[in-house]
Design a protein around this motif. Structure first.
Motif, PDB file in Angstrom:
ATOM      1  N   UNK A  74       0.829  -1.212   0.000  1.00 37.18           N
ATOM      2  CA  UNK A  74       0.000   0.000   0.000  1.00 37.18           C
ATOM      3  C   UNK A  74       0.862   1.260   0.000  1.00 37.18           C
ATOM      4  N   UNK A  75       1.907   1.271   0.833  1.00 33.54           N
ATOM      5  CA  UNK A  75       2.766   2.453   0.926  1.00 33.54           C
ATOM      6  C   UNK A  75       3.611   2.594  -0.337  1.00 33.54           C
ATOM      7  N   UNK A  76       4.227   1.494  -0.759  1.00 36.26           N
ATOM      8  CA  UNK A  76       5.106   1.536  -1.926  1.00 36.26           C
ATOM      9  C   UNK A  76       4.370   2.045  -3.161  1.00 36.26           C
ATOM     10  N   UNK A  77       3.203   1.476  -3.454  1.00 29.61           N
ATOM     11  CA  UNK A  77       2.509   1.840  -4.683  1.00 29.61           C
ATOM     12  C   UNK A  77       1.854   3.212  -4.588  1.00 29.61           C
ATOM     13  N   UNK A  78       1.523   3.656  -3.371  1.00 27.53           N
ATOM     14  CA  UNK A  78       1.044   5.029  -3.219  1.00 27.53           C
ATOM     15  C   UNK A  78       2.155   6.013  -3.561  1.00 27.53           C
ATOM     16  N   UNK A  79       3.388   5.697  -3.137  1.00 30.79           N
ATOM     17  CA  UNK A  79       4.529   6.538  -3.505  1.00 30.79           C
ATOM     18  C   UNK A  79       4.690   6.578  -5.023  1.00 30.79           C
ATOM     19  N   UNK A  80       4.564   5.426  -5.683  1.00 35.19           N
ATOM     20  CA  UNK A  80       4.719   5.378  -7.139  1.00 35.19           C
ATOM     21  C   UNK A  80       3.664   6.240  -7.822  1.00 35.19           C
ATOM     22  N   UNK A  81       2.415   6.143  -7.379  1.00 38.77           N
ATOM     23  CA  UNK A  81       1.348   6.958  -7.974  1.00 38.77           C
ATOM     24  C   UNK A  81       1.632   8.442  -7.783  1.00 38.77           C
ATOM     25  N   UNK A  82       2.000   8.820  -6.558  1.00 33.59           N
ATOM     26  CA  UNK A  82       2.248  10.232  -6.263  1.00 33.59           C
ATOM     27  C   UNK A  82       3.485  10.760  -6.987  1.00 33.59           C
ATOM     28  N   UNK A  83       4.530   9.946  -7.053  1.00 30.52           N
ATOM     29  CA  UNK A  83       5.745  10.392  -7.729  1.00 30.52           C
ATOM     30  C   UNK A  83       5.510  10.474  -9.239  1.00 30.52           C
ATOM     31  N   UNK A  84       4.574   9.675  -9.739  1.00 25.19           N
ATOM     32  CA  UNK A  84       4.192   9.781 -11.142  1.00 25.19           C
ATOM     33  C   UNK A  84       3.511  11.117 -11.409  1.00 25.19           C
ATOM     34  N   UNK A  85       2.613  11.509 -10.508  1.00 32.64           N
ATOM     35  CA  UNK A  85       1.928  12.793 -10.644  1.00 32.64           C
ATOM     36  C   UNK A  85       2.924  13.945 -10.540  1.00 32.64           C
ATOM     37  N   UNK A  86       3.806  13.892  -9.542  1.00 29.52           N
ATOM     38  CA  UNK A  86       4.769  14.967  -9.332  1.00 29.52           C
ATOM     39  C   UNK A  86       5.759  15.040 -10.493  1.00 29.52           C
ATOM     40  N   UNK A  87       6.208  13.896 -10.990  1.00 28.20           N
ATOM     41  CA  UNK A  87       7.113  13.890 -12.133  1.00 28.20           C
ATOM     42  C   UNK A  87       6.481  14.540 -13.353  1.00 28.20           C
ATOM     43  N   UNK A  88       5.192  14.254 -13.563  1.00 28.96           N
ATOM     44  CA  UNK A  88       4.460  14.898 -14.650  1.00 28.96           C
ATOM     45  C   UNK A  88       4.395  16.404 -14.445  1.00 28.96           C
ATOM     46  N   UNK A  89       4.120  16.829 -13.218  1.00 26.04           N
ATOM     47  CA  UNK A  89       3.985  18.247 -12.918  1.00 26.04           C
ATOM     48  C   UNK A  89       5.304  19.000 -13.044  1.00 26.04           C
TER      49      UNK A  89
END
Length: 259
Positions: A74-89
């Protein structure tokens, strides 16, 4: 420097690379593209506010990830989702707010990624994700992931928008490149670490192209599902898969730090 007791207790912080890993990663990549657009345009947060909020959420989630002594889906994949959003931004800010050309962003992030790999290897003598047993290696890992997402966003937009190839054609190009790497790994003995990172980098622009193709309107070359619908569908699938992995634990390595 970490204490020996902490290092000996820490399990590998990254999941095994299974089919579930790639499915969730591509979907998280797609969500990174559509969710950033949803918050920015649909909710009218604006690029700056969206970036600030998502960066704060990423930092908080990363603190939990670093604090954990093992892989927690849960923690690992939440980081991946959020870092995907931030990387896009990050890329969107450079393009929209600062006027940096996509060619420049693509080249710059490629250089930063190469430098990160170089420093990581010189420091740790390995780039394998199966050896994320220390805080230093995990820091290198997540910094690398951030640059792959930023680079993938820039490269994907460069092909689909600046070069006018469209989202569908861009997605096909990146999918073909991933397929070639897969063939090279299974049939021509391409180095496993190199194959992984090449595929990981390319799944970002592939996922971004997929997200744009699904969400954008017909006149812009998409299917018109919208950022809300696309983000919701993929987030639900990610959630279901993470629950499955949490219950089955089939992607845990269970390996402790070796000398």
């Amino acid at each position: 420097m970490e204490s020996s007791s902490l290092s000996s207790e820490m399990l590998n912080k990254v999941p095994q690379v299974t089919i579930f890993f790639w499915i969730i990663k591509i979907m998280a990549t797609t969500v990174g593209e559509t969710a950033a657009d949803f918050l920015n345009f649909n909710l009218h947060w604006g690029l700056t506010n969206t970036t600030l909020v998502m960066t704060v959420l990423l930092v908080i989630t990363l603190l939990f990830q670093f604090k954990s002594s093992r892989y927690v889906p849960a923690i690992y994949w939440l980081v991946v989702v959020l870092i995907s959003v931030v990387g896009t931004l990050v890329t969107d800010n450079l393009t929209d707010n600062l006027g940096v050309p996509l060619q420049t962003s693509t080249i710059s992030f490629a250089i930063l990624l190469i430098l990160t790999f170089t420093v990581w290897f010189v420091s740790e003598r390995t780039l394998s994700i199966h050896s994320i047993f220390t805080t230093k290696r995990e820091a290198f890992y997540w910094l690398t992931i951030l640059f792959t997402f930023a680079l993938g966003t820039a490269a994907g937009d460069l092909l689909s928008e600046d070069m006018n190839l469209g989202y569908f054609n861009s997605g096909l190009i990146f999918a073909a490149m991933i397929a070639l790497i897969t063939v090279a790994y299974y049939f021509f003995k391409l180095n496993a670490v190199l194959a992984f990172w090449l595929a990981y980098i390319l799944t970002r622009p592939f996922g971004a192209s997929l997200g744009d193709f699904l969400s954008q309107s017909h006149k812009h070359g998409g299917l018109g599902l919208g950022t809300t619908g696309t983000s919701a569908i993929f987030l639900v699938i990610i959630l279901c898969l993470v629950i499955y992995l949490t219950k089955t634990r089939i992607d845990e390595s269970g390996q402790k730090k070796s000398e």
